[in-house]
Write an enzyme that holds these catalytic residues in place. Sequence first.
Site, mmCIF file in Angstrom:
data_model
loop_
_atom_site.group_PDB
_atom_site.id
_atom_site.type_symbol
_atom_site.label_atom_id
_atom_site.label_comp_id
_atom_site.label_asym_id
_atom_site.label_seq_id
_atom_site.Cartn_x
_atom_site.Cartn_y
_atom_site.Cartn_z
ATOM 1 N N PHE A 247 0.667 -1.168 0.014
ATOM 2 C CA PHE A 247 0.188 0.038 0.069
ATOM 3 C C PHE A 247 0.791 1.286 -0.086
ATOM 4 O O PHE A 247 0.380 2.404 -0.591
ATOM 5 C CB PHE A 247 -1.236 -0.059 1.036
ATOM 6 N N GLY B 87 1.222 3.714 -3.474
ATOM 7 C CA GLY B 87 0.402 4.541 -3.845
ATOM 8 C C GLY B 87 -0.025 5.481 -2.906
ATOM 9 O O GLY B 87 -1.054 6.211 -2.996
ATOM 10 N N HIS B 88 0.258 5.327 -1.664
ATOM 11 C CA HIS B 88 -0.194 6.287 -0.455
ATOM 12 C C HIS B 88 0.823 6.859 0.258
ATOM 13 O O HIS B 88 1.210 6.538 1.303
ATOM 14 C CB HIS B 88 -1.334 5.262 0.324
ATOM 15 N N PHE B 89 1.182 7.761 -0.255
ATOM 16 C CA PHE B 89 0.898 8.816 -0.939
ATOM 17 C C PHE B 89 2.463 8.932 -2.002
ATOM 18 O O PHE B 89 3.463 8.639 -1.480
ATOM 19 C CB PHE B 89 0.626 10.148 -0.655
ATOM 20 N N ILE C 2 2.746 7.091 3.542
ATOM 21 C CA ILE C 2 2.396 7.129 4.845
ATOM 22 C C ILE C 2 1.379 5.956 5.087
ATOM 23 O O ILE C 2 0.741 5.687 4.054
ATOM 24 C CB ILE C 2 1.566 8.618 5.464
#
Length: 145
Positions: free
Chosen positions: A42, A45-47, A52
Amino acid sequence: MELKDIRAQLPYSKPFLFVDELLHVDENGIIGTYTFAENLEFYKGHFKGNPITPGVILTETMAQIGLVSLGIFLLQNEPTEEAVIVFTSADMQFLKPVYPKEKVTVTSRKIFFRFGKLKCDVVMKNETGQEVCKGILAGIITSKL
């Protein structure tokens, strides 16, 4: 019940297991830790360029340690071993970001456990002892998944 036995009974596996170590458990609460590895999917793509940990993952970590693990301990004396606590609701406050490679400590205090429901006041802190999120989590007893 040994702390390692509780972890072994969790109905999760990698990459969706967010419990590294359980430090303490009794009928009133539980304390455990988890370190967010920097290669978790994850974070890609975050961010973009500033990874984070998503709030939903923080909530899941708190639920796995502070609700389900505690529920396993509380259910150890129930007549059936085929029961488990599953997460049903949360009222969360997110206070600080959690970055890759951060170790967090989750502390859960039982509010009540009755009529097939468990409700807990749960706090997550970073390694410096700062609260990163907190909330009230609830779950219900169901048959093993």
